[in-house]
Design a protein around this motif. Structure first.
Motif, PDB file in Angstrom:
ATOM      1  N   ARG A 111      40.451 -29.057   0.836  1.00 51.64           N
ATOM      2  CA  ARG A 111      40.986 -27.947   0.058  1.00 51.64           C
ATOM      3  C   ARG A 111      41.369 -26.812   0.995  1.00 51.64           C
ATOM      4  NH1 ARG A 111      38.777 -25.967  -5.363  1.00 51.64           N
ATOM      5  NH2 ARG A 111      40.988 -25.468  -5.406  1.00 51.64           N
TER       6      ARG A 111
ATOM      7  N   GLU B  30      42.792 -30.337 -10.332  1.00 52.91           N
ATOM      8  CA  GLU B  30      43.489 -29.368  -9.497  1.00 52.91           C
ATOM      9  C   GLU B  30      44.724 -28.867 -10.228  1.00 52.91           C
ATOM     10  OE1 GLU B  30      42.239 -28.580  -6.146  1.00 52.91           O
ATOM     11  OE2 GLU B  30      43.450 -26.909  -6.834  1.00 52.91           O
ATOM     12  N   PRO B 110      31.292 -27.457  -7.205  1.00 48.35           N
ATOM     13  CA  PRO B 110      31.620 -28.883  -7.094  1.00 48.35           C
ATOM     14  C   PRO B 110      32.055 -29.501  -8.411  1.00 48.35           C
ATOM     15  CG  PRO B 110      29.246 -28.548  -6.912  1.00 48.35           C
ATOM     16  CD  PRO B 110      29.888 -27.196  -6.873  1.00 48.35           C
ATOM     17  N   SER B 137      35.478 -33.462 -12.931  1.00 49.84           N
ATOM     18  CA  SER B 137      35.372 -33.984 -11.565  1.00 49.84           C
ATOM     19  C   SER B 137      34.181 -33.365 -10.853  1.00 49.84           C
ATOM     20  CB  SER B 137      36.655 -33.699 -10.768  1.00 49.84           C
ATOM     21  OG  SER B 137      36.789 -32.322 -10.518  1.00 49.84           O
ATOM     22  N   TRP B 138      33.685 -34.123  -9.893  1.00 47.46           N
ATOM     23  CA  TRP B 138      32.626 -33.620  -9.006  1.00 47.46           C
ATOM     24  C   TRP B 138      33.076 -33.880  -7.583  1.00 47.46           C
ATOM     25  CZ3 TRP B 138      27.983 -31.191 -10.148  1.00 47.46           C
ATOM     26  CH2 TRP B 138      27.156 -30.937  -9.049  1.00 47.46           C
ATOM     27  N   THR B 139      33.141 -32.814  -6.790  1.00 54.50           N
ATOM     28  CA  THR B 139      33.572 -32.932  -5.402  1.00 54.50           C
ATOM     29  C   THR B 139      32.386 -32.709  -4.490  1.00 54.50           C
ATOM     30  OG1 THR B 139      35.755 -32.105  -6.015  1.00 54.50           O
ATOM     31  CG2 THR B 139      35.204 -32.108  -3.680  1.00 54.50           C
ATOM     32  N   GLY B 143      34.245 -33.749   0.799  1.00 55.90           N
ATOM     33  CA  GLY B 143      35.578 -33.843   0.217  1.00 55.90           C
ATOM     34  C   GLY B 143      35.787 -35.030  -0.702  1.00 55.90           C
ATOM     35  N   GLN B 145      35.476 -37.285  -4.028  1.00 56.28           N
ATOM     36  CA  GLN B 145      35.483 -36.812  -5.408  1.00 56.28           C
ATOM     37  C   GLN B 145      35.320 -37.971  -6.377  1.00 56.28           C
ATOM     38  OE1 GLN B 145      39.164 -35.438  -7.725  1.00 56.28           O
ATOM     39  NE2 GLN B 145      38.233 -33.460  -7.234  1.00 56.28           N
ATOM     40  N   MET B 171      38.789 -40.024  -1.542  1.00 59.80           N
ATOM     41  CA  MET B 171      38.161 -39.437  -0.378  1.00 59.80           C
ATOM     42  C   MET B 171      39.224 -39.111   0.658  1.00 59.80           C
ATOM     43  SD  MET B 171      36.344 -42.707   1.443  1.00 59.80           S
ATOM     44  CE  MET B 171      35.928 -41.678   2.843  1.00 59.80           C
ATOM     45  N   ARG B 178      44.866 -38.913   1.733  1.00 55.81           N
ATOM     46  CA  ARG B 178      43.722 -39.104   0.836  1.00 55.81           C
ATOM     47  C   ARG B 178      43.878 -40.435   0.131  1.00 55.81           C
ATOM     48  NH1 ARG B 178      40.097 -35.159  -0.824  1.00 55.81           N
ATOM     49  NH2 ARG B 178      38.881 -35.741  -2.629  1.00 55.81           N
TER      50      ARG B 178
END
Lengths: 233, 242
Positions: A111, B30, B110, B137-139, B143, B145, B171, B178
């Motif tokens: 991010r 996002e 997160p 979501s959980w990050t 990084g 997720q 990931m 990604r």
């Protein structure tokens, strides 16, 4: 010791959060390195930030620290905060700003810190800094705007006076490391200090500044002169 | 209502997306930064289905400006073109799509949650539709997720309803690359008598450079177990930030 070492130093959390009530004081000598490599002493050391690592402690209560965008500049140019503190980014201009940071300490992996475009005066966007380190701030619209947030593991920090004198409060007893940093420093100056109950150790630090880069990239990693006409208006 | 129409209607669902997105079917949590506009385009296809051999493969193009309206809200106004083997390309539909984050975009927590609602207006046949999604979501600190997207496609007439569920993970491989993977299923609820669930699984890869991002992937239908599921649904998406 470069920025990587600074980040490593700032993430150290060696001592538990015991009662932190001791102090340390000292003086920072500030030098500037010219283009010819010569080192000249600087008369005013008031922009030097001195801080301690080796323990973690939360920020004291109170209003959130504030970073203003005013007259196309950030105020203050250097803002120390404690890890986990939220900062209010306040646009005091009646025009758009877009605060961003490419620094790894600004956001989680994958991010980037990007507050988006918002117009003032008075509009506030709050951002929490969860990682210790140096966070360089820029505006994606106004290339000249620069500031730094220094995210520290504890609230034991202070700016030196013009004569370089400083005093840090709230230190736990034990062996700690004190650092001095200012904008333009290639690496912070460091010194180890033994803090004992009832005693205030005196330390001396020397910090060297170099000219800062004249340009930087926008939030997409591109030069600002690639922005279309009227961008951000 | 004919089963194939329901199937096509379900597969007309083209979620409006914006910002970096490593998944080809799930809406991430996002959103585009406030005040920023992205131009996004998708190309995707649905292959034939063994259980309905008369239904041909379909190709879609989706295009939209996506705007960050606030720290919480993002809005897209997509149009969609549809083409199939032996058939002319038509303007299929317009949509008005809004996604609302529970926490502001600047949140460093997160756990994130986003709600999506879209109005689907067909222009060449088909049902008007409302699409709804809840995405969580959980990050993790590194990084990586995990994400869960639960949604529904609801015909305004009430004649059909399809549930969707997408379990995804991604990931970071590098700062720019990604890798993602999804387990996605369409669950006919109403108006599709005898229709079985359509489960898919597949990978995706996202690349971001400067103002541009692109995501490519394919969902592979679990057709041997569920013959009414299309074999493949590949998708290519890209966007440029204005």
């Amino acid at each position: 010791m470069g920025r990587r070492a600074l980040r490593l130093a700032l993430t150290l959390a060696l001592l538990p959060g015991a009662a932190a009530g001791e102090a340390a004081s000292g003086r920072v000598a500030l030098f500037r390195k010219g283009g010819d490599g010569a080192r000249a002493p600087m008369a005013d050391a008031s922009g030097v930030l001195v801080y301690a690592t080796g323990f973690e402690a939360p920020a004291p209560g109170g209003p959130a620290p504030r970073m203003e965008q005013r007259d196309k500049a950030f105020l203050p140019p250097v803002l120390p905060v404690v890890k986990g503190q939220a900062v209010d980014f306040v646009n005091m201009d009646a025009l758009l700003h877009n605060v961003f940071s490419p620094s790894p300490a600004a956001a989680a992996p994958g991010r980037k810190m990007d507050l988006g475009k918002y117009k003032g005066p008075g509009r506030v966007v709050t951002y929490e800094f969860r990682r210790t380190g140096i966070v360089d701030l820029f505006c994606d619209i106004h290339e000249s705007m620069r500031a730094t947030v220094v995210v520290l593991p504890n609230p034991a920090f202070a700016f030196a006076r013009a004569d370089g004198a400083f005093r840090l409060e709230g230190l736990p007893p034990g062996r700690l490391k004190l650092f001095a940093w200012a904008k333009g420093a290639r690496a912070p100056a460091a010194v180890e200090v033994e803090v004992k109950p009832g005693a205030t150790p005196e330390v001396q630090l020397e910090l060297e500044l170099q000219p800062e880069p004249a340009t930087h990239a926008d939030k997409h990693g591109r030069p600002y002169d690639t922005h279309p006409p009227g961008y951000g208006e | 209502m004919p089963r194939w129409l329901v199937l096509v209607g379900v597969l007309c669902w083209l979620p409006a997306e914006a910002g970096r997105r490593p998944y080809i079917w799930s809406f991430g949590t996002e959103t585009v930064p406030e005040g920023v506009v992205e131009l996004e385009q998708w190309m995707w296809a649905k292959s034939r289905t063994p259980a309905t051999p008369t239904v041909r493969s379909v190709n879609w193009v989706w295009w939209a400006p996506v705007s960050g309206v606030s720290q919480h809200v993002e809005v897209a106004v997509p149009l969609q073109l549809r083409a199939g083997a032996g058939r002319p390309t038509v303007l299929d539909s317009f949509e008005l799509d809004a996604r609302v984050r529970l926490k502001p975009r600047t949140s460093q927590d997160p756990f994130q949650m986003t709600f999506r609602g879209a109005w689907h207006q067909p222009t060449s046949g088909g049902e008007r539709r409302v699409d709804l999604n809840v995405i969580s979501s959980w990050t993790f600190d590194n990084g990586a997720q995990l994400l869960l997207d639960v949604g529904g496609l609801l015909a305004v007439s009430g004649a059909s309803a399809v549930g969707t569920v997408d379990l995804a993970g991604s990931m970071p491989l590098t700062d720019e690359l990604r890798l993602g993977a999804e387990l996605f299923a369409e669950l006919p609820v109403r108006g599709a008598a005898g229709e079985t669930p359509h489960p898919f699984v597949g990978p995706s890869l996202e690349w971001t450079r400067g103002r541009f991002w692109v995501t490519a992937g394919v969902l592979v239908g679990l057709t041997p177990l569920f013959p009414q599921t299309p074999h493949f649904m590949p998708r290519l998406m890209w966007a440029v930030v204005l």
